[in-house]
Design an enzyme around this catalytic site. Structure first.
Site, PDB file in Angstrom:
ATOM      1  N   SER A   1       0.824  -1.203   0.000  1.00 28.89           N
ATOM      2  CA  SER A   1       0.000   0.000   0.000  1.00 28.89           C
ATOM      3  C   SER A   1       0.855   1.247   0.000  1.00 28.89           C
ATOM      4  O   SER A   1       1.586   1.510   0.959  1.00 28.89           O
ATOM      5  CB  SER A   1      -0.929   0.016   1.223  1.00 28.89           C
ATOM      6  OG  SER A   1      -1.565   1.270   1.351  1.00 28.89           O
TER       7      SER A   1
ATOM      8  N   ASP B   1      -6.021   0.006  -8.789  1.00 23.03           N
ATOM      9  CA  ASP B   1      -7.116   0.938  -9.059  1.00 23.03           C
ATOM     10  C   ASP B   1      -7.750   0.723 -10.430  1.00 23.03           C
ATOM     11  O   ASP B   1      -8.810   1.279 -10.718  1.00 23.03           O
ATOM     12  CB  ASP B   1      -6.626   2.383  -8.967  1.00 23.03           C
ATOM     13  CG  ASP B   1      -6.527   2.865  -7.528  1.00 23.03           C
ATOM     14  OD1 ASP B   1      -7.177   2.261  -6.652  1.00 23.03           O
ATOM     15  OD2 ASP B   1      -5.803   3.842  -7.278  1.00 23.03           O
TER      16      ASP B   1
END
Length: 434
Positions: free
Chosen positions: A166, A314
């Protein structure tokens, strides 16, 4: 609540430039604000997410002038931010709230970070835990927004192994590390976006990196610089997929950011047989940029390599549309992170695909999609106010004989305010209604 109605397109053609990279736009405001001197940004994304970051720093006393996509930031230095008079409302932006948590944990004043209904459901324990290890006083109800930060704490450097790949957690820790005593180190088990590391160097701050370790020494300072924001590959991904699934398409996407931590969508589409070519590759402000030409393709189903998952996290809503139009079966695993985005993107996409007649099977950490033909929808797609869900199903109409209606598309403005205009300029047919 706004809706999209999208219709079949016979052909797609043209050369377009999608808006500026959202990740870089956020970081340009944050680092420019705490730098010394004047930072000039061109190509800034004028979406609601990026503007939420910009407005938050204005509320903390930073002079920021915006003329369209050009932004001038008068940096206040590392310790020049002022206590905001109200809670900082970050709208729908997970990047803003997670990165700013690290930065504000090191300030002398108290602050509160809040957002919209969707953001208020997103998990923040993943940044709260390491920040508390550093000495921050930060909390939120059930570790979710609004987040309350009590300032005036002395932070200490830590070595922290990320539980998931992340960039948001990594960047949060690094921003707190700017103010910490000692060397802060983040250890990654997988690749994540490295925009923060690149931009810190652009502002003159030394960052030590190895294949899975990033370290910075606290106590330094940032010097203002000029930043040109390249086009966002996450936004370009929708048009890449649209061209691949179209019967007659030849489009060029100009000046797209091809940072190697972001190119999973290109790699995945190529593995599926996508006709994707890069040209005019160059480097600007430490970021790799290229023009991308995409033409009609005969896509095939694949098992998506796990190593590419964090590099396309994404872009999966768009990739799911590509998989729906491919010959054979596509399998995605190792993508549990998709369940805690603006929506549960695995389940929400699965529900929408089912309503369009596409066979799929939801897994705990992914999905299995059997390529086929879109059928007339049984009910409007519910986007759950997730901008990427809305745009993904909008491009599905390229390969559908029937109109597709998507409800709850208001949040497209967070990342891609001119989506409809650009889509229609290359031959798509999208209308919006209130």
């Amino acid at each position: 609540m706004a809706s999209f109605v999208t219709s079949h397109s016979k052909s797609l053609s043209g050369s377009i430039r999608v808006p500026g990279d959202k990740s870089i736009s956020h970081r340009s405001i944050m680092l420019g604000s705490i730098a010394t001197g004047t930072t000039r940004v061109s190509g800034f994304l004028q979406g609601e997410d990026s503007l939420a970051t910009l407005n938050a720093f204005k509320e903390m006393g930073v002079s920021i002038e915006r003329k369209g996509s050009d932004v001038i930031i008068q940096g206040v230095g590392m310790y020049g931010l002022k206590m905001p008079t109200n809670s900082l409302n970050l709208g729908n932006s997970g990047t803003s709230i997670r990165l700013m948590s690290g930065l504000l944990s090191a300030q002398s004043f108290n602050s509160e970070l809040c957002g919209d209904k969707s953001l208020s459901k997103r998990p923040m324990g993943r940044v709260i835990e390491p920040l508390r290890q550093m000495g921050a006083d930060i909390s939120g109800p059930n570790s979710m927004p609004p987040l309350s930060i009590n300032g005036g704490k002395t932070l200490s450097a830590i070595e922290y192994t990320l539980p998931v790949a992340s960039a948001q957690i990594k960047s949060c820790i690094l921003l707190a590390g700017l103010y910490s005593k000692g060397s802060t180190t983040v250890i990654e088990n997988g690749i994540s976006r490295d925009h923060t590391e690149r931009m810190l160097r652009g502002f003159g701050y030394e960052v030590q990196t190895s294949p899975n370790k990033i370290s910075i020494e606290g106590g330094g300072s940032l010097k203002a610089c000029n930043i040109e924001v390249p086009s966002d590959i996450s936004s370009a991904a929708f048009f890449m997929v649209a061209a691949c699934i179209s019967d007659d398409a030849d489009i060029i996407l100009e000046a797209v950011n091809i940072n190697p931590t972001r190119t999973g969508v290109i790699d995945i589409l190529k593995l599926m047989g996508g006709n994707v070519e890069l040209s005019n590759e160059r480097v600007d402000a430490g970021e790799l940029i290229a023009d991308i030409r995409v033409r009609s393709s005969n896509l095939k189903g694949i098992q998506i390599p796990k190593k590419l998952v964090p590099l396309a996290i994404d872009e999966f809503p768009a990739i799911f549309i590509a998989a729906s139009c491919a010959n054979g079966e596509t399998l995605l695993t190792g993508a549990k992170e998709l369940r805690v985005k603006e929506s549960d993107r695995i389940q929400v996409m699965a529900d929408g695909l089912t309503s369009l007649g596409i066979i799929n099977h939801v897994l705990e950490d992914g999905i299995r999609i059997v390529g086929g033909k879109f059928k007339e929808q049984t009910a409007p797609i519910e986007s759950h106010h997730d901008h990427r869900i809305s745009m993904a199903f909008a491009i599905a109409s390229v390969s559908s004989d029937s109109d597709i209606k998507i409800e709850g598309v208001d949040n497209v403005k967070t990342s891609f305010p001119n989506f409809i205009a650009l889509a229609n300029s290359i031959g798509m047919s999208i209308t919006e209604s209130a």
